[in-house]
Design an enzyme around this catalytic site. Sequence first.
Site, PDB file in Angstrom:
ATOM      1  N   ASP A  21       0.833  -1.205   0.000  1.00  0.00           N
ATOM      2  CA  ASP A  21       0.000   0.000   0.000  1.00  0.00           C
ATOM      3  C   ASP A  21       0.866   1.252   0.000  1.00  0.00           C
ATOM      4  O   ASP A  21       1.967   1.257   0.549  1.00  0.00           O
ATOM      5  CB  ASP A  21      -0.916  -0.018   1.232  1.00  0.00           C
ATOM      6  N   ASN A  23       1.441   3.342  -2.926  1.00  0.00           N
ATOM      7  CA  ASN A  23       2.029   3.745  -4.213  1.00  0.00           C
ATOM      8  C   ASN A  23       1.539   5.130  -4.651  1.00  0.00           C
ATOM      9  O   ASN A  23       2.315   5.971  -5.101  1.00  0.00           O
ATOM     10  CB  ASN A  23       1.646   2.758  -5.325  1.00  0.00           C
ATOM     11  N   ARG A  25       0.253   7.611  -2.826  1.00  0.00           N
ATOM     12  CA  ARG A  25       0.764   8.694  -1.968  1.00  0.00           C
ATOM     13  C   ARG A  25       2.241   8.971  -2.249  1.00  0.00           C
ATOM     14  O   ARG A  25       2.685  10.103  -2.245  1.00  0.00           O
ATOM     15  CB  ARG A  25       0.552   8.328  -0.489  1.00  0.00           C
ATOM     16  N   ASN A  69     -10.569  -2.802  -6.476  1.00  0.00           N
ATOM     17  CA  ASN A  69      -9.735  -1.958  -7.353  1.00  0.00           C
ATOM     18  C   ASN A  69     -10.348  -1.772  -8.746  1.00  0.00           C
ATOM     19  O   ASN A  69      -9.981  -0.847  -9.468  1.00  0.00           O
ATOM     20  CB  ASN A  69      -8.312  -2.519  -7.490  1.00  0.00           C
ATOM     21  N   ARG A 189       1.577  -4.996   6.271  1.00  0.00           N
ATOM     22  CA  ARG A 189       0.907  -3.933   5.499  1.00  0.00           C
ATOM     23  C   ARG A 189       1.755  -2.675   5.571  1.00  0.00           C
ATOM     24  O   ARG A 189       2.146  -2.239   6.651  1.00  0.00           O
ATOM     25  CB  ARG A 189      -0.502  -3.635   6.005  1.00  0.00           C
ATOM     26  N   GLU A 208       0.390 -13.389  12.622  1.00  0.00           N
ATOM     27  CA  GLU A 208       0.917 -12.194  13.271  1.00  0.00           C
ATOM     28  C   GLU A 208       0.854 -11.047  12.255  1.00  0.00           C
ATOM     29  O   GLU A 208       1.150 -11.241  11.077  1.00  0.00           O
ATOM     30  CB  GLU A 208       2.376 -12.420  13.690  1.00  0.00           C
TER      31      GLU A 208
HETATM   32  C1  FPP Z   1      -1.607   0.078  -3.531  1.00  0.00           C
HETATM   33  O1  FPP Z   1      -1.224   1.425  -3.546  1.00  0.00           O
HETATM   34  C2  FPP Z   1      -1.041  -0.679  -4.638  1.00  0.00           C
HETATM   35  C3  FPP Z   1      -1.757  -1.315  -5.635  1.00  0.00           C
HETATM   36  C4  FPP Z   1      -3.220  -1.279  -5.688  1.00  0.00           C
HETATM   37  C5  FPP Z   1      -1.119  -2.026  -6.730  1.00  0.00           C
HETATM   38  C6  FPP Z   1       0.186  -2.704  -6.470  1.00  0.00           C
HETATM   39  C7  FPP Z   1       0.872  -2.899  -7.762  1.00  0.00           C
HETATM   40  C8  FPP Z   1       2.211  -2.888  -7.969  1.00  0.00           C
HETATM   41  C9  FPP Z   1       3.217  -2.760  -6.916  1.00  0.00           C
HETATM   42  C10 FPP Z   1       2.730  -2.982  -9.369  1.00  0.00           C
HETATM   43  C11 FPP Z   1       2.955  -4.261 -10.026  1.00  0.00           C
HETATM   44  C12 FPP Z   1       2.704  -5.487  -9.266  1.00  0.00           C
HETATM   45  C13 FPP Z   1       3.195  -6.683  -9.595  1.00  0.00           C
HETATM   46  C14 FPP Z   1       2.863  -7.847  -8.734  1.00  0.00           C
HETATM   47  C15 FPP Z   1       4.077  -6.910 -10.739  1.00  0.00           C
HETATM   48  P1  FPP Z   1      -2.366   2.541  -3.651  1.00  0.00           P
HETATM   49  O2  FPP Z   1      -2.539   2.866  -5.091  1.00  0.00           O
HETATM   50  O3  FPP Z   1      -3.593   2.077  -2.965  1.00  0.00           O
HETATM   51  O4  FPP Z   1      -1.683   3.715  -2.888  1.00  0.00           O
HETATM   52  P2  FPP Z   1      -2.411   4.864  -2.019  1.00  0.00           P
HETATM   53  O5  FPP Z   1      -3.071   4.170  -0.867  1.00  0.00           O
HETATM   54  O6  FPP Z   1      -1.264   5.720  -1.584  1.00  0.00           O
HETATM   55  O7  FPP Z   1      -3.363   5.572  -2.915  1.00  0.00           O
END
Ligand code: FPP
Length: 245
Positions: A21, A23, A25, A69, A189, A208
């Site tokens: 989680d 990405n 931000r 999502n 997380r 855990e």
């Molecule tokens: C959550 O951050 C992340 C995701 C919903 C996607 C995760 C995907 C990747 C890391 C890219 C590729 C993955 C693989 C397995 C190759 P968010 O967008 O919810 O962040 P936020 O809470 O800050 O808005």
Amino acid sequence: MGLLEKIDKNKLPLHIAIIMDGNGRWAKKRGFLRIFGHENGVKAVRESCEACAELGVKYLTLYAFSTENWNRPQDEINALMTLLVKTIKAETETLIKNNIRLKTIGDFEKLPKNCQNELNKLIKITENNTRTTLILALSYSSKWDIVNSVKKIAQLVKDGILEVEQINDETLSKELTTGPFPHPELLIRTSGEYRLSNFLLWELAYSEFYFTDTLWPDFNKNELYKAIINYQNRERRFGKTSEQL
Ligand code: FPP
């Protein structure tokens, strides 16, 4: 003493699950679009996977795309699916070379066809690999998985294959898309959120939990080592008292 040396190799979790989680931000803080955060999250995926393989953690589950999502803006969904396909292609050689097996959990049929095809190819090529199993949760939500499992069990009863009295924990576990895998001992997380967000609700019953403020693109091997060390310093009682253990 470095973090790696602090890990007791005899007390490793067999299975680690991660809610990646933060990405969005991470990107926003730098004045970029959310997808830039996802792109930078790939490095953390690679590091986590590599660290598990090097340590001998047998299963790593990553929450890559939830059922919820699908409600994100279409642009972001498309970008995430494109990134997924691109990453699978780019990492194929590394997974083979490192003896890593790829699996998925979730509603596979909901994924775009090209994504399904690429995943299927890599799942097939790596099916006999034994070092670590990387499980990607894609179009996954735990409630969906549980409902799906209950439907399958109801069908077995309807077809006369199973008696209602025979249904137990194991019956339900077996019909989940997580059925072939052991339940995670450790859930991580990132990004300072303290929620399960519909992830492995059944499977995490005795796990855990480890929360860190680190945003996913900044997560790395050392961050994973910290989580494992923290896990190893806990007493897992499974409902018993300390004295009974
Ligand atoms: C959550 O951050 C992340 C995701 C919903 C996607 C995760 C995907 C990747 C890391 C890219 C590729 C993955 C693989 C397995 C190759 P968010 O967008 O919810 O962040 P936020 O809470 O800050 O808005």
